[in-house]
Design an enzyme around this catalytic site. Structure first.
Site, short mmCIF file in Angstrom:
data_model
loop_
_atom_site.label_atom_id
_atom_site.label_comp_id
_atom_site.label_asym_id
_atom_site.label_seq_id
_atom_site.Cartn_x
_atom_site.Cartn_y
_atom_site.Cartn_z
N GLU A 76 -6.51 -11.40 -4.18
CA GLU A 76 -6.26 -12.13 -2.74
C GLU A 76 -6.92 -13.05 -3.07
O GLU A 76 -6.98 -14.16 -2.14
CB GLU A 76 -5.80 -11.46 -1.64
CG GLU A 76 -4.59 -10.44 -1.28
CD GLU A 76 -4.38 -10.17 -0.08
OE1 GLU A 76 -5.60 -9.52 0.27
OE2 GLU A 76 -3.09 -9.22 -0.06
N LYS B 267 -10.93 -9.51 -6.32
CA LYS B 267 -10.28 -9.04 -4.89
C LYS B 267 -10.45 -7.96 -5.61
O LYS B 267 -11.14 -7.14 -4.95
CB LYS B 267 -9.92 -9.43 -3.65
CG LYS B 267 -9.64 -8.41 -2.79
CD LYS B 267 -8.80 -9.08 -1.59
CE LYS B 267 -9.28 -7.98 -0.04
NZ LYS B 267 -7.68 -9.23 1.22
N ASP C 175 0.87 -1.06 0.45
CA ASP C 175 0.07 -0.27 0.34
C ASP C 175 0.95 1.41 -0.08
O ASP C 175 0.47 2.16 -0.65
CB ASP C 175 -0.96 0.08 1.35
CG ASP C 175 -1.63 -1.36 1.02
OD1 ASP C 175 -1.14 -2.62 1.37
OD2 ASP C 175 -2.58 -0.75 2.33
C1 BGC Z 1 -5.71 -6.46 0.63
C2 BGC Z 1 -3.95 -5.78 0.38
C3 BGC Z 1 -4.13 -4.65 0.93
C4 BGC Z 1 -4.08 -4.65 2.89
C5 BGC Z 1 -3.77 -3.68 3.04
C6 BGC Z 1 -5.52 -6.79 1.87
O1 BGC Z 1 -7.24 -6.57 2.10
O2 BGC Z 1 -5.95 -7.66 -0.55
O3 BGC Z 1 -3.97 -5.66 -1.20
O4 BGC Z 1 -2.40 -4.65 0.66
O5 BGC Z 1 -5.18 -5.47 2.47
O6 BGC Z 1 -4.06 -2.58 2.98
#
Ligand code: BGC
Length: 740
Positions: free
Chosen positions: A479, A591, A341
């Site tokens: 994810e 997602k 992020d």
């Molecule tokens: C997302 C990731 C992200 C993480 C922290 C997850 O729900 O799929 O891409 O890095 O949250 O924000």
């Protein structure tokens, strides 16, 4: 200056919104963040202050987390003996036994970085007072925290008693992080506490002083040193009280409490108004480059300032050993851990508008190279493999198991094992920083080593099979699909990474030969290794469907059950939450932006087989993946908005942008209580600048725009640094310009 478009205002207090507004009204200064809890407290509130870098891994917990430090906010006001509290609404305006709130307004002024609250309160005695609270975390001196309360007797002569305290009896939602021993100081006019974290042994010192025109007295109860003062206010009379607090930790001072006490004395002698003026002057410098002006959309303007504010307040100003967690310093969500992020969402806006802050964040990764090397080695690879979740040590800190689900079971979390694209995301941010800033010193001393050693990792990670190079067991941005083989996002970004490694090596050879030599030797960049990299760039498997003319997210993706995601509207949560984890992973529900993210990052350079046009493939990709995405992650809508804008799908782009920019303000994800969605905040900035405005570096090496604005936006004005020079662009909407 008229501040209507610079303010987030809460006009009516609602206990249901307590935690939401606490997050929104977080103040901070790159050193710490303090949630917008009330001075007098409220049942169920979460008055959290997080200081960058102060993590603790309490025995029994799966992973370390940022530690809630003592609460510096408490100020309790008694009017004729009745404590001022935000009392649940009543229509009895006269004499309820607990008093009554007759009016309320709270506002975060983002231009000034100041949070204010005004309340009209009638005590059971019948006397009415106006209370005006103000607070800021100084951007000028990151160890100075200031509060002001002005109390006016509006109707009647009131007796006022004020108690100011530091509450050191704090936990992280019930998890204790401090050793039982602590130091407490309540002598003289400054109160203070010093505590030590259990496992990490960080020392945290907090000091505070109430400056009152009347006599004060100090004392303490257990872990709560306090100061009291009392006085009578004649009708229409008023009094102003200032509270100065300071926080130091053993990360930045040898004797944190003593240093904090010294800082308080200094702050008190400077005085509240001068401190605030210095603070506001620093904010003015931030906004001079970070503000984007949208003409024609007041709501988007205000919301965008909010998201930019929340990127600026957690960005470390003086410390290059800390970074921005997924929920900034505004809540306990994700335990203060740092993910991709930061590099792909928060860092790019900072590269262009606050390059020094971006550099600090990239240096965090440099200092954590040992952790990344350790992870590579522990997994049997060469080079540096960054952790998916990172804290102060640079070691992998992703928990392996989820918290218990409603049915009591726990889910294995694979991201720490398999979400390996983080190493390339970091390389991407470093290259972007170098390209835009021209900071060659950073590249030669730090950046190149990170890009190259993570390239070494990939060289040892790829697998040569089926006459090509493949990468198995990955998690791409989407994810929902874990441990898959040949994610097109991962494989394509690895090719980009290795190509970038070559470009960096060529540049070093020509411009910094000694550094070139040093790195070639230190990282063992042998001719064989470089030959392998070249081979990988040429023979990497990039899944593509020539019938459909699309990149394939990963082979087998389209064999899974198709779920028409757009039918699941309106919805509050994700489709995954409705179908459950086990089912979703067997479907084509995505997602978050994955192939779409690849299009955002690489744009026209995404690469398509011969005979296909890039635009045609990009549109096909969009039409395929957008309807399959449930935006289960807040990172998703802004990346979609950016890509849609580049594809000229402006209405859709605007809809997605509008959703993204309000993720926290409207609590679109339903979890703002846990903290701000940092990546969404950085994402919307990019959706505007790179998406709608089309900012890029042109063939002549100059920044240029290629606007595709929403139809009701008259113009967008933004400022960026390019190679040390500030440039301001005003992008106009041709349709509106010609018709006006
Ligand atoms: C997302 C990731 C992200 C993480 C922290 C997850 O729900 O799929 O891409 O890095 O949250 O924000």
């Amino acid at each position: 200056m008229h501040d209507r478009l610079w303010e987030i205002v809460e006009l009516d207090f609602s206990p249901d919104e307590l935690l939401h507004y606490e997050t929104l009204f977080t103040i901070g200064n790159g050193y710490l963040g303090t949630r917008g809890a009330f001075e007098e407290g409220y049942p169920g509130d979460t008055p959290v202050t997080l200081v960058h870098g102060v993590y603790d891994h309490t025995p029994g917990m799966l992973v370390p987390e940022l530690v809630n430090v003592p609460n510096w906010l408490p100020i309790n006001i008694y009017v004729d003996g009745t404590p001022f509290k935000l009392i649940t609404k009543t229509t009895d305006f006269m004499r309820p036994p607990e008093g009554v709130v007759l009016g309320y307004r709270r506002a975060l002024n983002m231009r000034r970085g100041v949070l204010t609250r005004e309340v009209l309160f009638r005590a059971p005695s019948g006397n009415i007072v106006r209370l005006e609270f103000e607070r800021f975390a100084s951007l000028h001196d990151i160890h100075v925290l200031a509060q002001r309360v002005r109390i006016t007797a509006v109707d009647g002569n009131a007796h006022i008693r004020v108690e100011s305290a530091i509450d050191a009896d704090v936990t992280n939602a019930g998890v204790p992080h401090y050793l039982p021993e602590f130091t407490l100081d309540d002598r003289g006019d400054t109160i203070g506490v010093e505590l030590k974290t259990q496992q990490s042994k960080y020392i945290v010192g907090v000091a505070s002083r109430l400056v009152s025109p009347r006599r004060i007295q100090t004392g303490s109860t257990e872990k709560r040193p306090y100061t009291v003062t009392s006085f009578d206010l004649a009708q229409e009379d008023w009094v102003v009280l200032d509270k100065f607090s300071s926080i130091y930790t053993s990360r930045d001072a040898l004797s944190p409490l003593e240093t904090a006490q010294g800082k308080i004395a200094e702050a008190a002698s400077v005085g509240y108004e001068e401190l605030r003026a210095r603070h506001e002057a620093e904010w003015a410098k931030y906004w001079a480059t970070s503000d984007i002006h949208i003409d024609g959309d007041e709501e988007a303007q205000r919301a965008l300032r909010f998201t930019t504010y929340h990127i600026l307040i957690p960005a470390p100003r003086l410390d290059e050993r800390v970074s921005i967690g997924a929920k900034t310093l505004s809540g306990l969500g994700y335990k203060g851990h740092v993910f991709w992020d930061t590099e792909l969402f928060c860092v790019p806006p900072l590269i262009l508008t606050q390059p020094k802050l971006a550099r600090n964040l990239l240096m965090y990764r440099y200092h954590n190279l040992p952790g990344a090397r350790h992870k590579a080695q522990a997994n049997g690879y060469d080079g540096a493999m960054y952790p998916w979740e990172s804290t102060d040590t640079g070691e992998e800190t992703t928990p392996q198991w989820s918290d218990p689900q409603p049915d009591g079971t726990k889910i294995r979390i694979w991201t720490g094992d398999s979400e390996q694209h983080i190493s390339t995301d970091i390389a991407y941010a470093i290259e972007k920083y170098w390209r835009w800033t021209g900071d060659d010193e950073f590249l030669t001393q730090y950046g190149a080593e990170m890009i190259l050693d993570t390239a070494v990792f990939w060289g040892s990670r790829v697998e040569e099979k089926n006459g090509r190079f493949e990468i198995s067991q990955q998690i791409g941005p989407d994810e929902y699909h874990e441990n898959i083989d040949n994610s097109v996002f991962v494989n394509r970004m690895v090719v980009w990474h290795l190509q970038t490694a070559f470009a960096v090596l060529d540049w070093l050879k020509a411009n910094a030969p000694a550094d070139h030599q040093r790195l070639v030797e230190a990282l063992k960049l042998t001719p064989e290794r470089l030959a392998l990299w070249l081979d990988i760039t040429q023979r990497m498997y990039l899944p593509f469907d020539t019938n459909e003319g699309i990149h394939v997210q990963f082979p087998g993706f389209f064999d899974m059950e198709y779920i028409p995601v757009p039918h699941y509207t309106p919805r509050i949560g994700s489709v995954q939450a409705m179908l459950g984890h086990a089912r979703t992973i067997q479907t084509q529900v995505i997602k978050q932006a994955d192939v779409v993210m690849l299009m955002a990052l690489l744009g026209e350079n995404i690469g398509v087989p011969e005979g296909f046009s890039v635009r045609e493939v990009m549109l096909n990709n969009w039409n395929t993946y957008y309807p399959r995405c449930d935006h289960g992650s807040s990172l998703s809508p802004a990346m979609h908005a950016w890509t849609a804008a580049r594809l000229g799908l402006i209405d859709t782009a605007y809809e997605l942008f509008d959703h993204a920019v309000h993720i926290d303000l409207h609590d679109n994800k339903g979890n703002v209580r846990d903290g701000i969605h940092a990546a969404a905040c950085g994402g919307v900035w990019q959706a505007i600048v790179f998406g709608f405005c089309g900012l890029h570096i042109d063939a002549a090496g100059q920044p240029a725009v290629d606007p595709r604005l929403p139809e009701h936006w008259r113009s967008v004005t933004f400022t960026v640094y390019y190679r040390g020079e500030k440039q301001t662009f005003t992008v106009k909407n041709p349709a509106l310009v010609s018709s006006s």
